[in-house]
Design a protein around this motif. Sequence first.
Motif, PDB file in Angstrom:
ATOM      1  N   ALA A   1     -21.247  -2.777  15.920  1.00 35.74           N
ATOM      2  CA  ALA A   1     -20.269  -3.839  16.180  1.00 35.74           C
ATOM      3  C   ALA A   1     -18.759  -3.443  15.723  1.00 35.74           C
ATOM      4  CB  ALA A   1     -20.414  -5.103  15.444  1.00 35.74           C
ATOM      5  N   SER A   2     -18.473  -2.156  15.302  1.00 38.48           N
ATOM      6  CA  SER A   2     -17.390  -1.762  14.531  1.00 38.48           C
ATOM      7  C   SER A   2     -16.474  -0.818  15.118  1.00 38.48           C
ATOM      8  CB  SER A   2     -17.668  -1.136  13.164  1.00 38.48           C
ATOM      9  OG  SER A   2     -18.563  -1.837  12.315  1.00 38.48           O
ATOM     10  N   ARG A   3     -15.541  -0.577  14.750  1.00 38.56           N
ATOM     11  CA  ARG A   3     -14.669   0.501  15.312  1.00 38.56           C
ATOM     12  C   ARG A   3     -14.698   1.443  14.031  1.00 38.56           C
ATOM     13  NH1 ARG A   3     -11.064   2.086  19.129  1.00 38.56           N
ATOM     14  NH2 ARG A   3     -11.169   0.098  19.962  1.00 38.56           N
ATOM     15  N   THR A   4     -14.740   2.810  14.258  1.00 35.90           N
ATOM     16  CA  THR A   4     -14.740   3.789  13.180  1.00 35.90           C
ATOM     17  C   THR A   4     -13.322   4.212  13.019  1.00 35.90           C
ATOM     18  OG1 THR A   4     -16.775   4.727  13.605  1.00 35.90           O
ATOM     19  CG2 THR A   4     -15.273   6.145  12.377  1.00 35.90           C
ATOM     20  N   MET A   5     -12.676   3.963  11.739  1.00 35.03           N
ATOM     21  CA  MET A   5     -11.426   4.631  11.375  1.00 35.03           C
ATOM     22  C   MET A   5     -11.388   5.693  10.633  1.00 35.03           C
ATOM     23  SD  MET A   5      -9.227   0.980  10.567  1.00 35.03           S
ATOM     24  CE  MET A   5      -9.951   0.473   9.380  1.00 35.03           C
ATOM     25  N   ARG A   6     -10.787   6.969  10.980  1.00 32.70           N
ATOM     26  CA  ARG A   6     -10.755   7.919  10.044  1.00 32.70           C
ATOM     27  C   ARG A   6      -9.964   8.566   9.380  1.00 32.70           C
ATOM     28  NH1 ARG A   6     -13.990   8.396  14.957  1.00 32.70           N
ATOM     29  NH2 ARG A   6     -16.147   9.039  14.558  1.00 32.70           N
ATOM     30  N   ALA A   7      -8.622   7.843   9.555  1.00 38.95           N
ATOM     31  CA  ALA A   7      -7.459   7.852   8.874  1.00 38.95           C
ATOM     32  C   ALA A   7      -6.759   6.555   8.254  1.00 38.95           C
ATOM     33  CB  ALA A   7      -6.388   8.964   9.743  1.00 38.95           C
ATOM     34  N   VAL A   8      -5.616   6.811   7.643  1.00 43.79           N
ATOM     35  CA  VAL A   8      -4.569   5.799   7.219  1.00 43.79           C
ATOM     36  C   VAL A   8      -3.271   6.581   7.451  1.00 43.79           C
ATOM     37  CG1 VAL A   8      -3.797   4.309   5.276  1.00 43.79           C
ATOM     38  CG2 VAL A   8      -6.175   4.673   5.424  1.00 43.79           C
ATOM     39  N   SER A   9      -2.490   5.794   8.345  1.00 46.96           N
ATOM     40  CA  SER A   9      -1.181   6.345   8.490  1.00 46.96           C
ATOM     41  C   SER A   9      -0.171   5.610   8.063  1.00 46.96           C
ATOM     42  CB  SER A   9      -0.866   6.486  10.307  1.00 46.96           C
ATOM     43  OG  SER A   9      -2.064   7.231  10.502  1.00 46.96           O
ATOM     44  N   VAL A  10       0.980   6.146   7.398  1.00 47.59           N
ATOM     45  CA  VAL A  10       1.846   5.249   6.624  1.00 47.59           C
ATOM     46  C   VAL A  10       3.240   5.673   7.281  1.00 47.59           C
ATOM     47  CG1 VAL A  10       2.867   4.440   4.340  1.00 47.59           C
ATOM     48  CG2 VAL A  10       0.221   4.761   4.566  1.00 47.59           C
ATOM     49  N   TYR A  11       4.319   4.911   7.334  1.00 39.88           N
ATOM     50  CA  TYR A  11       5.446   5.057   7.834  1.00 39.88           C
ATOM     51  C   TYR A  11       6.612   4.288   7.165  1.00 39.88           C
ATOM     52  CZ  TYR A  11       2.517   5.810  11.970  1.00 39.88           C
ATOM     53  OH  TYR A  11       1.330   6.155  12.895  1.00 39.88           O
ATOM     54  N   GLY A  12       7.673   5.194   6.859  1.00 36.70           N
ATOM     55  CA  GLY A  12       8.898   4.387   6.032  1.00 36.70           C
ATOM     56  C   GLY A  12      10.095   4.063   7.108  1.00 36.70           C
ATOM     57  N   ASP A  13      11.258   3.599   6.344  1.00 36.97           N
ATOM     58  CA  ASP A  13      12.370   3.503   7.371  1.00 36.97           C
ATOM     59  C   ASP A  13      12.654   4.790   8.177  1.00 36.97           C
ATOM     60  OD1 ASP A  13      12.980   1.094   6.382  1.00 36.97           O
ATOM     61  OD2 ASP A  13      13.615   1.746   4.326  1.00 36.97           O
ATOM     62  N   LYS A  14      12.355   5.714   7.643  1.00 36.54           N
ATOM     63  CA  LYS A  14      12.772   7.062   8.496  1.00 36.54           C
ATOM     64  C   LYS A  14      11.621   7.563   9.194  1.00 36.54           C
ATOM     65  CE  LYS A  14      16.702   8.348   5.387  1.00 36.54           C
ATOM     66  NZ  LYS A  14      17.487   9.323   4.635  1.00 36.54           N
ATOM     67  N   GLY A  15      10.749   6.863   9.519  1.00 33.15           N
ATOM     68  CA  GLY A  15       9.434   7.431  10.064  1.00 33.15           C
ATOM     69  C   GLY A  15       8.373   7.861   9.466  1.00 33.15           C
ATOM     70  N   PHE A  16       7.634   8.632   9.933  1.00 31.71           N
ATOM     71  CA  PHE A  16       6.182   8.862   9.303  1.00 31.71           C
ATOM     72  C   PHE A  16       6.403   9.579   7.962  1.00 31.71           C
ATOM     73  CE2 PHE A  16       2.727  12.237   8.544  1.00 31.71           C
ATOM     74  CZ  PHE A  16       1.635  11.468   8.790  1.00 31.71           C
ATOM     75  N   LEU A  17       5.513   9.098   6.987  1.00 28.82           N
ATOM     76  CA  LEU A  17       5.309   9.532   5.669  1.00 28.82           C
ATOM     77  C   LEU A  17       4.163  10.180   5.336  1.00 28.82           C
ATOM     78  CD1 LEU A  17       6.435   6.323   3.883  1.00 28.82           C
ATOM     79  CD2 LEU A  17       8.045   8.347   4.250  1.00 28.82           C
ATOM     80  N   PHE A  18       3.007   9.926   5.726  1.00 29.93           N
ATOM     81  CA  PHE A  18       1.966  10.680   5.175  1.00 29.93           C
ATOM     82  C   PHE A  18       0.602   9.983   5.943  1.00 29.93           C
ATOM     83  CE2 PHE A  18       1.157   7.381   2.221  1.00 29.93           C
ATOM     84  CZ  PHE A  18      -0.287   7.620   1.934  1.00 29.93           C
ATOM     85  N   GLU A  19      -0.543  10.692   5.827  1.00 28.86           N
ATOM     86  CA  GLU A  19      -1.755  10.342   6.509  1.00 28.86           C
ATOM     87  C   GLU A  19      -2.794  10.622   5.574  1.00 28.86           C
ATOM     88  OE1 GLU A  19      -2.748  10.879  10.818  1.00 28.86           O
ATOM     89  OE2 GLU A  19      -4.193  12.198   9.989  1.00 28.86           O
ATOM     90  N   LEU A  20      -3.700   9.704   5.286  1.00 30.76           N
ATOM     91  CA  LEU A  20      -4.788  10.072   4.619  1.00 30.76           C
ATOM     92  C   LEU A  20      -6.276  10.322   5.701  1.00 30.76           C
ATOM     93  CD1 LEU A  20      -5.279   7.426   1.660  1.00 30.76           C
ATOM     94  CD2 LEU A  20      -4.559   9.884   1.282  1.00 30.76           C
ATOM     95  N   ASP A  21      -6.857  11.456   5.421  1.00 30.64           N
ATOM     96  CA  ASP A  21      -7.893  11.856   6.312  1.00 30.64           C
ATOM     97  C   ASP A  21      -9.125  11.460   5.491  1.00 30.64           C
ATOM     98  OD1 ASP A  21      -9.640  13.039   7.873  1.00 30.64           O
ATOM     99  OD2 ASP A  21      -9.168  15.262   7.639  1.00 30.64           O
ATOM    100  N   LEU A  22      -9.890  10.509   6.254  1.00 31.53           N
ATOM    101  CA  LEU A  22     -10.894   9.591   5.446  1.00 31.53           C
ATOM    102  C   LEU A  22     -12.043  10.843   5.504  1.00 31.53           C
ATOM    103  CD1 LEU A  22     -10.491   5.995   6.644  1.00 31.53           C
ATOM    104  CD2 LEU A  22      -9.874   6.849   4.700  1.00 31.53           C
ATOM    105  N   THR A  23     -12.080  11.436   6.561  1.00 35.45           N
ATOM    106  CA  THR A  23     -13.014  12.377   6.981  1.00 35.45           C
ATOM    107  C   THR A  23     -13.186  13.439   5.874  1.00 35.45           C
ATOM    108  OG1 THR A  23     -12.014  13.844   8.372  1.00 35.45           O
ATOM    109  CG2 THR A  23     -13.159  11.847   9.178  1.00 35.45           C
TER     110      THR A  23
END
Length: 499
Positions: free
Chosen positions: A23-45
């Motif tokens: 019943a789920s969707r699998t999330m493999r990452a966390v993506s974070v953005y700031g005022d100037k665009g992409f900041l970082f990504e956490l790789d859950l795997t």
Amino acid sequence: MGLHARSLEIFAALEVLAPIRKASRTMRAVSVYGDKGFLFELDLTSLDAPYPWVLSCPQSDVEKALTERYRSLGGELIRGTELLDFTQDGAGVRARIRQGADVETVTCDLLVGADGASSTVRQQLGIGFNGVDYDEHFLLADVDWQGPWRSDSSHGFLQEDGLLIALPLPTGWRLIMARDEAWEGELSLQPFTDRLTPILGETPDLGEPRWISRFSVQRRLAHHYRRNRVFLAGDAAHVQSPLGAQGMNTGLADAFNLSWKLAFYLKGYGNGALLDSYEQERKPVADKMLHGVDMLSRASLVKLPMLRRTRDSLLKMAGGRPGLTRRLLRTASQLDVHYRQSPLVGCGPEAELGWRHRGPLPGDRLPDAALGSVRTGHLHQLHDLLRKPVHHLLLQLGESPGHKERLVLYALSDRLGQEYRERVHLTVVVARDTPVGEIPREGTIRIWRDHQGEFAAAFGEGPRMWLMRPDGHLAYRAPVSNANHLLEYLDTVLGRKGQ
């Protein structure tokens, strides 16, 4: 909605993980953005865990899977029932409940208040629930819109215009945004459209919301989790910001910790110390979690430009340091929760100082490892043992088990079989090439081989004893030579009440 790695281990032990994953969707990452665009990504795997990801699953589907499993085990679940009040004494608890127009009194040995942030049970116990209210007000909507981002990641936008979070649902997205002013009047998707337009560079067509709601956030912790025969669990004991998806996961772990203790106690095993350990173990976990989520929330909602720039620089730096991101992931996934200070865990006199700091410490969550059955040749995971809600004694033998080790195994097998058959199961773990011809196989003893050295890598080399609790945490560890101390520990913690 977000189910972390530790909760997935709990669901596997309860044998409900399969329907929840479906019943789920699998999330493999966390993506974070700031005022100037992409900041970082956490790789859950990158998590060292059996389930290195987050499942995005509506709470109603989680409850459905748990309800079906509970009923399949013979449990009775009655909804639409209101607790009016209760009293307790040395004989038990008497609770008045109302169903429709009918009021009746239910008598029970113990009562658990898992009745949410406005808990009737907590209020009637007179237990304080101090904390703070956040200034921000949140708007939430579930939409069928197909966003342009990767759908196996959550996306957080920490920008001048405010916080926006996009979470993938099994179908569509959940959108959350915050502002200082309360959301008044009829709710609509227009604030989300206005917020997303500069991010996407075009105006999105979000369609009609499946659900739209407003909420505010508190941070509160109950002063106590227990008063005599009555306990608190979940949101009745702690509430916090939804950022980081910690609240429901912490509540699930509360219940997993408490349930086996209640089961043993109601069967006549253990004593008051067994029940006391629930608050001693779980309240410090919630306290630490609340502070971590509070820091995350305040950092995500900061408004001053200088502070935002500093935050964004720190996040970029963290994204480039794998060791730091691994620690963040283990904390967020609750894999590093431990009960090392609990009076319920311990170790024998460890004369072999060389291995005191190798392997899990008493109170730690036991790591998983692949093991092969000597009898069938089938592969198992160590965490598979958790499907039997008892203590599991892992007797780890050396590469060439000597007479003393075999003697201890005979003695433990006999004693555990006679006195702890319902409470402790014995599993022998041997190295891949250990001869097993002279190892006793009487009764229910399992003999499992360390499949590819995973057990030795996580626990060190034998001979040692590891006692795993029904919740997967280490109750006791000692060299095999300290078997008498182990039995003393079992008598103290799991002996019959009154003996």
